[in-house]
Design a protein around this motif. Structure first.
Motif, PDB file in Angstrom:
ATOM      1  N   ARG A   1      39.253  10.855 108.593  1.00 39.20           N
ATOM      2  CA  ARG A   1      37.953  10.764 108.510  1.00 39.20           C
ATOM      3  C   ARG A   1      37.012  10.028 107.686  1.00 39.20           C
ATOM      4  O   ARG A   1      35.835   9.572 108.100  1.00 39.20           O
ATOM      5  CB  ARG A   1      37.627  12.491 108.232  1.00 39.20           C
ATOM      6  CG  ARG A   1      36.358  13.171 108.378  1.00 39.20           C
ATOM      7  CD  ARG A   1      36.056  14.572 107.939  1.00 39.20           C
ATOM      8  NE  ARG A   1      34.928  15.084 108.505  1.00 39.20           N
ATOM      9  CZ  ARG A   1      33.665  15.063 108.104  1.00 39.20           C
ATOM     10  NH1 ARG A   1      33.493  13.864 107.178  1.00 39.20           N
ATOM     11  NH2 ARG A   1      32.577  15.527 108.592  1.00 39.20           N
TER      12      ARG A   1
ATOM     13  N   LYS B   1      33.659  14.190 117.155  1.00 38.54           N
ATOM     14  CA  LYS B   1      32.676  15.178 117.407  1.00 38.54           C
ATOM     15  C   LYS B   1      31.709  15.495 116.288  1.00 38.54           C
ATOM     16  O   LYS B   1      30.595  15.608 116.132  1.00 38.54           O
ATOM     17  CB  LYS B   1      33.040  16.362 118.137  1.00 38.54           C
ATOM     18  CG  LYS B   1      33.869  15.783 119.698  1.00 38.54           C
ATOM     19  CD  LYS B   1      32.886  14.854 120.504  1.00 38.54           C
ATOM     20  CE  LYS B   1      33.699  14.790 121.664  1.00 38.54           C
ATOM     21  NZ  LYS B   1      32.868  13.859 122.505  1.00 38.54           N
ATOM     22  N   GLU B   2      32.646  15.873 114.934  1.00 39.52           N
ATOM     23  CA  GLU B   2      31.965  16.128 114.005  1.00 39.52           C
ATOM     24  C   GLU B   2      31.162  14.842 113.161  1.00 39.52           C
ATOM     25  O   GLU B   2      30.117  15.196 112.820  1.00 39.52           O
ATOM     26  CB  GLU B   2      32.912  16.288 112.653  1.00 39.52           C
ATOM     27  CG  GLU B   2      33.754  17.778 112.956  1.00 39.52           C
ATOM     28  CD  GLU B   2      34.858  17.908 112.014  1.00 39.52           C
ATOM     29  OE1 GLU B   2      34.922  17.169 110.931  1.00 39.52           O
ATOM     30  OE2 GLU B   2      35.659  18.649 112.157  1.00 39.52           O
TER      31      GLU B   2
END
Length: 467
Positions: A107, A136-137
């Motif tokens: 991330r 998607k985040e």
């Protein structure tokens, strides 16, 4: 501040590739990376997972960065992983699990660890269930690179395995007998099965799927996936194969081959006279079976080039050929047989005019390389997706699949006499040779300008530029 997925006017898309472990996964990934890196208007970075499992992986990654200096490298150091939870498991499968458990470390790499900001991700399918939600985040496109055939992709898309499994009916594709499924899928408690189901359920949320195949090779499976017959609303499937090697051209490689190398040895053999034998980079065939293969090749009277592998991980392979194949074998076949344990450029070997047959485990990379070379294939699946791949070979008619020959976990040895007989038969089968040549012609059309795979690649690049 713009989110990771937003590009300013005129900005180039930045694609981050997240490969997995094992040369069967890494090689096609490197080829997609190289294809994209050749476009000056696309920025490319690669997540390099450390440490690598095999020496071959480390060497090929180093070769990629040397060949394409513009490609950025983003190192990912895995968290400690206790492999004792999974005694007896394949080391590459354990690496996949370790990667999945460290996936949250991706991330920050995606969100702020690269400049310019990442606008799209291409992840190996083994990490799909973890990487797609992260993308998607962060509002970043996520495409999945699927390293097997479209038929296997249709099986993954179903992701409806249950107790007893049984045969699997795939709408618009075919029924796959239980005995053809990867062995771990028959055990719902196997770590691979859990990964397979998780990835299959999440892949529906990807922005697209890249597959190293071409329309003429798997027309039914590709049509069923694209038309929503397998799973309604399935992401776009881009068949972009056969993928070119990112290394130097075959012609240049041939010029630089030292005396005694496999390519130099092939140059001394008559046209279409050599059986090329290789069972992949991680298929460790038993010692007894290797000796039966040796006996069959010797008795066939055919010339042969055998890339011998005795361990799953190349770093562990320190046995001598003579010890594996028996005293006197190399001397008896001297002049007409060459056995090597070195890494070879298989693509170059299959395109060599001296090679007339490929005796293979039917790993998907090998199948596609044989198809592209117009090379007849004698398929001897050893495990995993290889029986499904062999179905594609048999239905395409460019090879012969020995369905009754054993694979991993089965006790029966395929005898040297069986191997001798089948090698001689397929080597002299003119009809198979003609069909293989036609398959090679279809492969060339697919990647030529305007071909199906050429258009699929352009569509994919177009999506990246639209971010």
């Amino acid at each position: 501040m713009k989110s990771p997925g937003e590009l300013g006017s005129g900005a180039r898309p930045h694609v981050m590739f997240i490969p997995s472990a094992g040369m069967g996964h890494l090689l096609p990934f490197l080829r997609v990376i190289a294809a994209l890196a050749r476009h000056d208007d696309v920025d490319v970075s690669v997540v390099t997972v450390l440490p690598t499992v095999s020496a071959a992986e480390a060497d090929h990654l180093a070769g990629l960065f040397a060949a394409f200096p513009r490609v950025r490298r983003a190192d990912l150091h895995l968290l400690p992983f206790d492999a004792s939870e999974f005694p007896g498991h394949d080391p590459f499968l354990l690496r996949w699990e370790a990667l999945r458990r460290s996936a949250h470390l991706l991330r920050p790499l995606i969100a702020c660890g690269a400049a310019p900001r990442v606008s799209a991700i291409v992840t190996d399918v083994t990490l799909a269930s973890h990487v797609i939600p992260i993308s998607k985040e962060l509002n970043v496109q996520c495409h999945v690179h699927f390293i097997s055939c479209a038929t296997m992709l249709s099986l993954l898309a179903k992701a409806e395995l249950g107790p007893g499994v049984g045969d699997v009916d795939i709408p618009g594709v075919r029924r796959i007998p239980e005995s053809y499924l990867p062995q771990p899928l028959r055990d719902l408690n196997n770590v691979f099965t859990k990964q397979f189901i998780d990835n299959g359920r999440e892949i529906i949320n990807a922005d697209g799927i890249l597959v190293n195949t071409f329309d003429a090779l798997e027309p039914a499976a590709l049509a069923a996936l694209r038309d929503g017959k397998v799973v309604p609303g399935f992401p776009p499937v881009n068949a972009i194969g056969p993928l070119d090697s990112h290394t130097a051209s075959t012609a240049n490689a041939k010029q630089s081959e030292p005396a005694g190398s496999p390519v130099a040895w092939l140059g001394e053999q008559p046209a279409r006279s050599v059986v090329y034998v290789a069972f992949g980079n991680r298929s460790a065939v038993s010692r007894d079976q290797l000796r039966q293969i040796a006996a069959g090749l010797e008795a066939s009277g055919c010339r042969f080039l055998w890339v011998l592998k005795t361990t799953t991980v190349d770093k562990d392979d320190n046995t001598e050929v003579e010890d594996v194949l028996g005293c006197g074998f190399l001397e008896r076949v001297r002049g007409r047989g060459l056995v090597t344990k070195a890494w070879v450029d298989q693509e170059a070997l299959l395109k060599h005019p001296a090679v007339g047959l490929f005796l293979s485990h039917s790993g998907w990379n090998s199948v596609v390389e044989a198809a592209a070379a117009g090379m007849p294939l004698l398929a001897w699946p050893r495990g995993g997706d290889q029986r499904v791949n062999a179905m594609v070979v048999a239905s395409g008619g460019f090879g012969v699949w020995m369905e009754h020959w054993s694979w991993d976990g089965e006790d029966r040895l395929v005898t040297g006499e069986e191997i001798r007989e089948k090698v001689k038969e397929v080597m002299s089968d003119a009809a198979v040779r003609v069909r293989a040549m036609k398959t090679g012609e279809e492969a060339a059309k697919a990647v030529a300008e305007g071909g199906t795979s050429y258009r699929s690649m352009q569509e994919f690049i177009g999506k990246l530029r639209a971010t």
